[in-house]
Design an enzyme around this catalytic site. Structure first.
Site, PDB file in Angstrom:
ATOM      1  N   ARG A 231      -5.227   7.750  -5.110  1.00  0.00           N
ATOM      2  CA  ARG A 231      -5.551   8.827  -6.046  1.00  0.00           C
ATOM      3  C   ARG A 231      -7.044   8.758  -6.402  1.00  0.00           C
ATOM      4  O   ARG A 231      -7.626   7.671  -6.455  1.00  0.00           O
ATOM      5  CB  ARG A 231      -4.745   8.684  -7.339  1.00  0.00           C
ATOM      6  CG  ARG A 231      -3.315   9.119  -7.244  1.00  0.00           C
ATOM      7  CD  ARG A 231      -3.182  10.645  -7.172  1.00  0.00           C
ATOM      8  NE  ARG A 231      -1.782  11.050  -7.090  1.00  0.00           N
ATOM      9  CZ  ARG A 231      -1.142  11.317  -5.946  1.00  0.00           C
ATOM     10  NH1 ARG A 231      -1.752  11.236  -4.790  1.00  0.00           N
ATOM     11  NH2 ARG A 231       0.123  11.709  -5.968  1.00  0.00           N
TER      12      ARG A 231
ATOM     13  N   HIS B   9      -7.425  15.887   0.558  1.00  0.00           N
ATOM     14  CA  HIS B   9      -6.105  15.440   0.089  1.00  0.00           C
ATOM     15  C   HIS B   9      -4.994  15.930   1.027  1.00  0.00           C
ATOM     16  O   HIS B   9      -4.069  16.628   0.602  1.00  0.00           O
ATOM     17  CB  HIS B   9      -5.855  15.908  -1.356  1.00  0.00           C
ATOM     18  CG  HIS B   9      -4.766  15.131  -2.038  1.00  0.00           C
ATOM     19  ND1 HIS B   9      -4.778  14.857  -3.382  1.00  0.00           N
ATOM     20  CD2 HIS B   9      -3.633  14.562  -1.566  1.00  0.00           C
ATOM     21  CE1 HIS B   9      -3.691  14.162  -3.697  1.00  0.00           C
ATOM     22  NE2 HIS B   9      -2.984  13.976  -2.599  1.00  0.00           N
TER      23      HIS B   9
HETATM   24  P1  NDP Z   1       5.233   2.735  -3.634  1.00  0.00           P
HETATM   25  O1  NDP Z   1       5.625   2.780  -5.060  1.00  0.00           O
HETATM   26  O2  NDP Z   1       6.292   2.635  -2.592  1.00  0.00           O
HETATM   27  O3  NDP Z   1       4.226   1.506  -3.405  1.00  0.00           O
HETATM   28  C1  NDP Z   1       3.221   1.198  -4.316  1.00  0.00           C
HETATM   29  C2  NDP Z   1       2.634  -0.148  -3.954  1.00  0.00           C
HETATM   30  O4  NDP Z   1       1.557  -0.448  -4.841  1.00  0.00           O
HETATM   31  C3  NDP Z   1       3.646  -1.292  -4.119  1.00  0.00           C
HETATM   32  O5  NDP Z   1       3.489  -2.217  -3.058  1.00  0.00           O
HETATM   33  C4  NDP Z   1       3.236  -1.951  -5.445  1.00  0.00           C
HETATM   34  O6  NDP Z   1       3.532  -3.335  -5.543  1.00  0.00           O
HETATM   35  C5  NDP Z   1       1.737  -1.758  -5.393  1.00  0.00           C
HETATM   36  N1  NDP Z   1       1.134  -1.825  -6.732  1.00  0.00           N
HETATM   37  C6  NDP Z   1       1.353  -1.018  -7.794  1.00  0.00           C
HETATM   38  N2  NDP Z   1       0.611  -1.388  -8.844  1.00  0.00           N
HETATM   39  C7  NDP Z   1      -0.098  -2.479  -8.444  1.00  0.00           C
HETATM   40  C8  NDP Z   1      -1.031  -3.324  -9.081  1.00  0.00           C
HETATM   41  N3  NDP Z   1      -1.402  -3.145 -10.356  1.00  0.00           N
HETATM   42  N4  NDP Z   1      -1.543  -4.351  -8.369  1.00  0.00           N
HETATM   43  C9  NDP Z   1      -1.162  -4.571  -7.081  1.00  0.00           C
HETATM   44  N5  NDP Z   1      -0.280  -3.793  -6.420  1.00  0.00           N
HETATM   45  C10 NDP Z   1       0.245  -2.755  -7.091  1.00  0.00           C
HETATM   46  O7  NDP Z   1       4.330   4.041  -3.378  1.00  0.00           O
HETATM   47  P2  NDP Z   1       4.050   4.802  -1.996  1.00  0.00           P
HETATM   48  O8  NDP Z   1       3.710   3.794  -0.968  1.00  0.00           O
HETATM   49  O9  NDP Z   1       5.126   5.777  -1.708  1.00  0.00           O
HETATM   50  O10 NDP Z   1       2.766   5.659  -2.398  1.00  0.00           O
HETATM   51  C11 NDP Z   1       1.606   5.044  -2.898  1.00  0.00           C
HETATM   52  C12 NDP Z   1       0.646   6.081  -3.424  1.00  0.00           C
HETATM   53  O11 NDP Z   1       0.034   6.780  -2.345  1.00  0.00           O
HETATM   54  C13 NDP Z   1       1.252   7.196  -4.261  1.00  0.00           C
HETATM   55  O12 NDP Z   1       1.498   6.785  -5.582  1.00  0.00           O
HETATM   56  C14 NDP Z   1       0.185   8.275  -4.182  1.00  0.00           C
HETATM   57  O13 NDP Z   1      -0.756   8.073  -5.218  1.00  0.00           O
HETATM   58  C15 NDP Z   1      -0.470   8.010  -2.837  1.00  0.00           C
HETATM   59  N6  NDP Z   1      -0.169   9.066  -1.870  1.00  0.00           N
HETATM   60  C16 NDP Z   1      -1.195   9.838  -1.417  1.00  0.00           C
HETATM   61  C17 NDP Z   1      -0.978  10.812  -0.486  1.00  0.00           C
HETATM   62  C18 NDP Z   1      -2.101  11.596   0.075  1.00  0.00           C
HETATM   63  O14 NDP Z   1      -1.853  12.600   0.753  1.00  0.00           O
HETATM   64  N7  NDP Z   1      -3.338  11.190  -0.142  1.00  0.00           N
HETATM   65  C19 NDP Z   1       0.370  11.103   0.021  1.00  0.00           C
HETATM   66  C20 NDP Z   1       1.375  10.210  -0.504  1.00  0.00           C
HETATM   67  C21 NDP Z   1       1.110   9.232  -1.421  1.00  0.00           C
HETATM   68  P3  NDP Z   1       5.068  -3.849  -5.511  1.00  0.00           P
HETATM   69  O15 NDP Z   1       5.563  -3.550  -4.114  1.00  0.00           O
HETATM   70  O16 NDP Z   1       4.930  -5.301  -5.748  1.00  0.00           O
HETATM   71  O17 NDP Z   1       5.803  -3.100  -6.564  1.00  0.00           O
HETATM   72  C1  OXD Z   2       1.613  12.604  -2.659  1.00  0.00           C
HETATM   73  C2  OXD Z   2       0.366  13.284  -2.293  1.00  0.00           C
HETATM   74  O1  OXD Z   2       1.637  11.826  -3.617  1.00  0.00           O
HETATM   75  O2  OXD Z   2       0.405  14.201  -1.442  1.00  0.00           O
HETATM   76  O3  OXD Z   2       2.628  12.836  -1.968  1.00  0.00           O
HETATM   77  O4  OXD Z   2      -0.686  12.901  -2.813  1.00  0.00           O
END
Ligand code: NDP
Ligand code: OXD
Length: 315
Positions: free
Chosen positions: A230, A278
């Protein structure tokens, strides 16, 4: 008996015929209506599909059973101070979304490795700018911050073409061949071992402005950076300064605090930065409708819903 309503605010009103056509086929038991349709009785709304509801709007739907986020990150929904917290908030964590993200991250990593921005600039100037990329995949460790649904898919794809991959998360992971680093205590060691850093973290108070000068200073000189998490996670001015100083050799930014990125923003013109709008991973509406239809059916059968937002973790 009237069918329960699925209220949709994703893709704008223009996308409604497509959503309605898809759900008519995949979930004929629900009636699909546009978010701002004045004829909708709020009490009849059982489901919503939304990316960024106006704060307070969801609280006005007394019989809401499930909130479906139209993306994997649901921060623009969870930030509503009046969010009905007892209603499950489901993230769009489809296999196709992870596949697309893996592909995008692989493209971004290879773009940095092969100097895609430099090649693009030279082509736009009709200049034969011969150079030899310094490193190959096996010599380039990719550090993924956030080893969740998306991060894991990206890790697997990168490993498939020979990149060593390490990851940083809140809890310890056991992914084949991926060294796992956890929390603040192991963050510096993770950064020091990373050649190209990929941010796939969710937007939380802990991850706000994490990609700023102090963290960038922990990476090896000349590292690469990719942010697909993000915009709130980065300080663009610090990233541009790191590109200018050589701390970073290149970057790919897919997300920004202000989207669309204003036309006069200096990021657009930086010769070491690839800006993408994005688009890293958004599955087509047909895939998202099929996912929501499956989950509505599961919910109606009384089954637990997967990939729900956890209010205590903030993602
Ligand atoms: P998940 O919830 O599956 O994974 C999030 C990961 O981040 C987990 O491994 C979690 O750790 C880790 N995490 C969270 N907080 C912390 C922290 N403070 N310190 C260290 N590690 C942390 O999310 P997704 O993989 O599905 O998606 C991730 C993000 O990608 C979304 O929230 C979104 O913002 C972004 N995104 C962007 C897109 C784009 O088009 N640019 C499309 C889709 C998503 P743990 O496993 O230990 O809980
Ligand atoms: C998502 C994105 O979170 O597109 O899926 O950013």
């Amino acid at each position: 008996m009237a069918r329960p309503i699925l209220l949709v605010k994703s893709g704008g009103e223009a996308a409604m015929p497509e959503w309605q056509g898809l759900f008519a086929e995949m979930a004929p038991g629900v009636e699909v209506r546009w978010w701002d349709d004045p004829a909708v009785d709020p009490a009849a709304v059982r489901y919503v599909l939304v990316w960024d509801p106006e704060p307070g709007r969801l609280a006005k739907l007394p019989n809401l059973r499930v909130i479906f986020g139209s993306g994997a990150g649901v921060d623009f929904i969870a930030s509503d101070p009046d969010l009905p917290r007892h209603v499950p908030l489901v993230r769009m964590a489809t296999p196709g979304a992870a596949q697309r993200m893996g592909e995008f991250v692989t493209w971004a990593v290879l773009s940095l490795l092969k100097g895609a921005r430099r090649i693009g600039i030279a082509q736009s100037e009709r200049r034969w700018d011969y150079f030899e990329p310094e490193l190959t995949a096996p010599e380039t460790t990719i550090g993924i911050m956030g080893l969740g649904h998306m991060g894991e898919a990206a890790a697997r794809m990168l490993q498939g073409i020979g990149f060593p991959v390490i990851g940083w998360s809140r809890t310890r992971k056991d992914l084949p061949g991926v060294r796992s680093f956890v929390g603040e205590a192991e963050r510096d060691a993770f950064l020091a071992a990373t050649r190209i850093l990929v941010c796939l973290l969710p937007a939380t108070p802990e991850t706000r402005h994490i990609l700023a000068a102090p963290l960038l200073g922990r990476l090896p000189m000349g590292a690469g950076l990719i942010n697909v998490g993000r915009g709130s996670q980065q300080r663009v001015e610090d990233i541009l300064a790191a590109l200018d100083s050589g701390r970073l050799s290149g970057a790919v930014l897919d997300v920004f605090e202000q989207e669309p990125l204003p036309a006069d923003h200096p990021a657009w013109a930086h010769p070491k930065l690839l800006v993408t709008p994005h688009l890293a991973s958004l599955p087509p509406r047909s895939e998202r409708a099929a996912h929501v239809a499956r989950l509505i059916a599961a919910h109606e059968r009384g089954e637990a819903l997967p990939n729900t937002y956890d209010h205590s973790r903030g993602y």
